[in-house]
Enzyme design. Structure first.
Site, PDB file in Angstrom:
ATOM      1  CG  ASP A  13     -48.333 -26.554 -90.516  1.00 24.32           C
ATOM      2  OD1 ASP A  13     -49.210 -27.186 -89.907  1.00 24.32           O
ATOM      3  OD2 ASP A  13     -48.065 -26.739 -91.718  1.00 24.32           O
ATOM      4  CE  LYS A  16     -53.116 -23.583 -86.102  1.00 20.92           C
ATOM      5  NZ  LYS A  16     -52.019 -23.649 -87.066  1.00 20.92           N
ATOM      6  N   GLY A  40     -52.966 -30.474 -88.390  1.00 22.51           N
ATOM      7  CA  GLY A  40     -52.050 -31.396 -87.730  1.00 22.51           C
ATOM      8  C   GLY A  40     -51.388 -30.611 -86.625  1.00 22.51           C
ATOM      9  CG  HIS A  41     -53.352 -28.458 -84.238  1.00 21.17           C
ATOM     10  ND1 HIS A  41     -54.454 -27.829 -83.728  1.00 21.17           N
ATOM     11  CD2 HIS A  41     -53.204 -27.984 -85.501  1.00 21.17           C
ATOM     12  CE1 HIS A  41     -54.960 -27.009 -84.654  1.00 21.17           C
ATOM     13  NE2 HIS A  41     -54.211 -27.104 -85.738  1.00 21.17           N
ATOM     14  CD  GLN A 227     -57.230 -25.567 -91.317  1.00 19.84           C
ATOM     15  OE1 GLN A 227     -58.320 -25.144 -90.983  1.00 19.84           O
ATOM     16  NE2 GLN A 227     -56.870 -26.799 -91.053  1.00 19.84           N
ATOM     17  CB  THR A 304     -49.472 -34.018 -96.510  1.00 14.84           C
ATOM     18  OG1 THR A 304     -48.845 -32.753 -96.306  1.00 14.84           O
ATOM     19  CG2 THR A 304     -50.981 -33.834 -96.494  1.00 14.84           C
TER      20      THR A 304
HETATM   21  P1  GDP Z   1     -49.779 -26.299 -85.576  1.00  9.30           P
HETATM   22  O1  GDP Z   1     -50.463 -26.960 -86.721  1.00  9.30           O
HETATM   23  O2  GDP Z   1     -49.910 -24.821 -85.613  1.00  9.30           O
HETATM   24  O3  GDP Z   1     -50.184 -26.863 -84.236  1.00  9.30           O
HETATM   25  O4  GDP Z   1     -48.218 -26.613 -85.755  1.00  9.30           O
HETATM   26  P2  GDP Z   1     -47.553 -28.027 -86.186  1.00  9.30           P
HETATM   27  O5  GDP Z   1     -47.665 -28.974 -85.047  1.00  9.30           O
HETATM   28  O6  GDP Z   1     -48.061 -28.471 -87.509  1.00  9.30           O
HETATM   29  O7  GDP Z   1     -46.047 -27.572 -86.431  1.00  9.30           O
HETATM   30  C1  GDP Z   1     -45.263 -26.998 -85.443  1.00  9.30           C
HETATM   31  C2  GDP Z   1     -44.034 -27.892 -85.193  1.00  9.30           C
HETATM   32  O8  GDP Z   1     -43.070 -27.176 -84.462  1.00  9.30           O
HETATM   33  C3  GDP Z   1     -44.331 -29.118 -84.351  1.00  9.30           C
HETATM   34  O9  GDP Z   1     -43.515 -30.174 -84.779  1.00  9.30           O
HETATM   35  C4  GDP Z   1     -43.960 -28.676 -82.934  1.00  9.30           C
HETATM   36  O10 GDP Z   1     -43.606 -29.753 -82.095  1.00  9.30           O
HETATM   37  C5  GDP Z   1     -42.770 -27.824 -83.235  1.00  9.30           C
HETATM   38  N1  GDP Z   1     -42.518 -26.717 -82.301  1.00  9.30           N
HETATM   39  C6  GDP Z   1     -43.406 -25.993 -81.584  1.00  9.30           C
HETATM   40  N2  GDP Z   1     -42.786 -24.964 -80.964  1.00  9.30           N
HETATM   41  C7  GDP Z   1     -41.478 -25.054 -81.300  1.00  9.30           C
HETATM   42  C8  GDP Z   1     -40.334 -24.261 -81.007  1.00  9.30           C
HETATM   43  O11 GDP Z   1     -40.392 -23.234 -80.333  1.00  9.30           O
HETATM   44  N3  GDP Z   1     -39.154 -24.672 -81.552  1.00  9.30           N
HETATM   45  C9  GDP Z   1     -39.039 -25.777 -82.330  1.00  9.30           C
HETATM   46  N4  GDP Z   1     -37.832 -26.095 -82.808  1.00  9.30           N
HETATM   47  N5  GDP Z   1     -40.110 -26.525 -82.645  1.00  9.30           N
HETATM   48  C10 GDP Z   1     -41.298 -26.162 -82.140  1.00  9.30           C
HETATM   49  P1  IMO Z   2     -52.797 -26.610 -89.186  1.00  8.65           P
HETATM   50  O1  IMO Z   2     -54.048 -26.523 -88.360  1.00  8.65           O
HETATM   51  C1  IMO Z   2     -50.856 -25.770 -93.014  1.00  8.65           C
HETATM   52  C2  IMO Z   2     -53.369 -25.927 -96.592  1.00  8.65           C
HETATM   53  C3  IMO Z   2     -53.102 -27.049 -97.581  1.00  8.65           C
HETATM   54  C4  IMO Z   2     -53.502 -26.372 -98.867  1.00  8.65           C
HETATM   55  C5  IMO Z   2     -54.706 -25.529 -98.451  1.00  8.65           C
HETATM   56  C6  IMO Z   2     -56.056 -26.185 -98.702  1.00  8.65           C
HETATM   57  O2  IMO Z   2     -51.965 -27.792 -88.911  1.00  8.65           O
HETATM   58  O3  IMO Z   2     -52.052 -25.325 -89.153  1.00  8.65           O
HETATM   59  P2  IMO Z   2     -57.383 -28.188 -97.570  1.00  8.65           P
HETATM   60  O4  IMO Z   2     -57.014 -29.629 -97.382  1.00  8.65           O
HETATM   61  O5  IMO Z   2     -57.683 -27.479 -96.291  1.00  8.65           O
HETATM   62  O6  IMO Z   2     -58.447 -27.997 -98.591  1.00  8.65           O
HETATM   63  O7  IMO Z   2     -56.062 -27.508 -98.198  1.00  8.65           O
HETATM   64  O8  IMO Z   2     -54.556 -25.309 -97.054  1.00  8.65           O
HETATM   65  N1  IMO Z   2     -53.623 -26.383 -95.200  1.00  8.65           N
HETATM   66  C7  IMO Z   2     -52.741 -26.247 -94.200  1.00  8.65           C
HETATM   67  N2  IMO Z   2     -51.476 -25.798 -94.206  1.00  8.65           N
HETATM   68  N3  IMO Z   2     -51.435 -26.140 -91.846  1.00  8.65           N
HETATM   69  C8  IMO Z   2     -52.711 -26.580 -91.830  1.00  8.65           C
HETATM   70  O9  IMO Z   2     -53.370 -26.853 -90.685  1.00  8.65           O
HETATM   71  C9  IMO Z   2     -53.417 -26.679 -93.046  1.00  8.65           C
HETATM   72  N4  IMO Z   2     -54.658 -27.086 -93.389  1.00  8.65           N
HETATM   73  C10 IMO Z   2     -54.777 -26.877 -94.705  1.00  8.65           C
HETATM   74  O10 IMO Z   2     -51.736 -27.420 -97.582  1.00  8.65           O
HETATM   75  O11 IMO Z   2     -52.492 -25.493 -99.291  1.00  8.65           O
HETATM   76 MG    MG Z   3     -50.021 -28.209 -88.348  1.00  8.84          MG
END
Ligand code: GDP
Ligand code: IMO
Ligand code: MG
Length: 432
Positions: A13, A16, A40-41, A227, A304
């Site tokens: 998270d 990316k 979850g991107h 991840q 989740t």
């Molecule tokens: P990923 O799994 O690495 O793609 O990241 P996620 O999408 O799960 O979580 C990143 C969250 O931060 C998302 O809700 C993005 O829209 C948000 N986001 C990304 N860059 C920024 C930033 O620079 N500032 C803020 N406030 N939110 C951001």
């Molecule tokens: P993105 O790509 C954050 C964590 C789960 C748990 C562990 C194992 O959005 O960054 P799994 O379902 O893979 O067997 O769970 O890994 N986990 C993540 N945490 N971002 C993710 O993906 C994750 N994918 C798995 O919360 O601790």
């Molecule tokens: Mg994510």
């Protein structure tokens, strides 16, 4: 060497998705190569927010080919759901999608096993998986005898194979007693997956061959890590990890392309730390500052919706994953979230049994015991979400970026101050 790789350097998270979307126009192909719908991107385009679990974040850029390579575990229902959602939202170009026929497929038994095993670890603490069947599917892949790949869905023996697996799995599942378990019905599962197979048939291909040809033709490939490196099954905080190689080491095995095709590795870090699920987290904050970061960063899981655990940035961990993943430069994300937080702490070292070190421990028990050693820096109160170049940031924010960069040992390439594409600062070499 025309490939770029985007890798999370913490526990996932790191944002990316935003960076992949930003870099996609400079590439011809975007490849997901490990993980599955546990990811979850989030990609924000104007007022539209897209949350992608399986489809590569490049899917929002017309004309780019998106590949889900053999190292990914595919839930076909999720592919269909995401495609339908995108088309429903008038994203027209979903034709350029390829799904590897080598990718292993997630079936109902994997979900049941995920439910049964997550609360039953040898460690006593729950892993807290995303319950997407990821670990059980990878386990069957490595175990081989009860596994099915996407290509198997199109072979005559598919029904017989599903029946064989259900016969083997039903008694074991009955003994494991996952919540809400109903015995597996082979005929119903076969019928449902045959329908999925028809629907995704146009996309299924030998993606290894496709990618090998593409790089020979000079195509530019963007590898989208899922991840984060600390969740890597071999190099992360085992057993509180995911079941794939989510650090840079997974790119070649998951995509089928030799590592020499990766010319640039961009590591993604948050300006602080978060973690979802169980496992050690040395710099975790259990106080009002942790809650403030959670609120300001909206730190709730994309998949989740679980509240994410929040803490200070940990440069011992990031320096480790930077070296492990061969990172050339980092993107520091969510810098805006630190506005108004007050004095900022940066973890520079760990104290383990009275000894100070920058080594990231290999055993989870040691990681539980380390005491983070902090350095503090002045924070800033200004809203930085409108900053577009380095000079727009307060001096304290620039100094924070500089210090983080020094401690982890690579330059900062981008700083992000909001979820939108435009809320990104390109940091020139040596500019800090
Ligand atoms: P990923 O799994 O690495 O793609 O990241 P996620 O999408 O799960 O979580 C990143 C969250 O931060 C998302 O809700 C993005 O829209 C948000 N986001 C990304 N860059 C920024 C930033 O620079 N500032 C803020 N406030 N939110 C951001
Ligand atoms: P993105 O790509 C954050 C964590 C789960 C748990 C562990 C194992 O959005 O960054 P799994 O379902 O893979 O067997 O769970 O890994 N986990 C993540 N945490 N971002 C993710 O993906 C994750 N994918 C798995 O919360 O601790
Ligand atoms: Mg994510």
């Amino acid at each position: 060497m025309s490939g770029t790789c985007v890798i999370g350097l913490q526990w996932g998270d790191e944002a990316k998705g935003k960076i992949v979307d930003l870099l996609t126009p400079q590439h011809d192909i975007v490849v997901r190569y490990q993980g599955g719908a546990n990811a979850g991107h989030t990609v924000v385009v104007g007022d539209e927010v897209y949350k992608l679990s399986l489809l590569p974040s490049g899917v929002l850029t017309p004309g780019v080919t998106c590949v889900i390579a053999g190292g990914v575990v595919i839930n076909p229902a999720k592919v269909i759901e995401e495609l339908d959602e995108l088309v429903g939202r008038k994203v027209e170009d979903c034709d350029n999608l390829l799904l590897s026929d080598r990718a292993h497929v997630i079936f109902p038994w994997h979900f049941a096993e995920d439910r049964a095993l997550d609360t039953n670890t040898t460690d006593g603490e729950n892993i807290g998986t995303t319950q997407r069947g990821i670990g059980p599917c990878y386990r069957d892949k490595v175990g081989r005898s009860l596994a099915l790949r996407l290509g198997d869905l199109y072979h005559d023996e598919f029904a017989a194979k599903v029946e064989h697996i259900c016969e083997a799995k039903n008694p074991v599942l009955q003994a494991m007693k996952p919540e809400g378990f109903e015995p597996l019905d082979a005929a119903a599962i076969t019928k449902q997956y045959a329908e999925y197979a028809e629907r995704i048939r146009p996309y299924v291909a030998d993606t290894t061959d496709y990618l090998l040809n593409a790089v020979e033709d000079g195509k530019r490939v963007l590898f989208e890590g899922a991840q984060g490196s600390l969740l890597d099954v071999d190099h992360g905080t085992f057993p509180f990890v995911t079941s794939s190689n989510s650090s840079g080491v997974g790119v070649a095995s998951g995509s089928g392309l030799p590592a020499k095709h990766v010319g640039h590795v961009l590591g993604i870090v948050k300006a602080y730390s978060t973690r979802v699920g169980g496992g050690p987290f040395p710099t975790e904050l259990h106080d009002a500052t942790g809650q403030q970061i959670r609120d300001q960063g909206n730190e709730y899981g994309t998949v989740t919706k679980r509240p994410r655990r929040c803490g200070w940035i940990d440069t011992v961990a990031i320096r480790y994953t930077t070296r492990l993943s061969g990172v050339d430069a980092v993107s520091v994300m969510l810098l805006d979230v630190l506005s108004g937080v007050g004095e900022l702490s940066i973890c520079t070292d760990y104290d383990l049994n009275g000894e100070r070190s920058r080594r990231f421990p290999s055993h989870v028990d040691d990681l539980r015991r380390v005491k983070p050693v902090y350095e503090t820096m002045p924070g800033w109160d200004q809203d930085v979400t409108g900053a577009r170049e380095l000079g727009d940031l307060p001096a304290e924010a620039r100094a924070y970026l500089k210090r983080v960069s020094e401690l982890i040992g690579v330059p900062v390439e981008y700083a992000s101050v909001g979820p939108e594409r435009t809320q990104t600062i390109a940091v020139g070499a040596g500019a800090l």
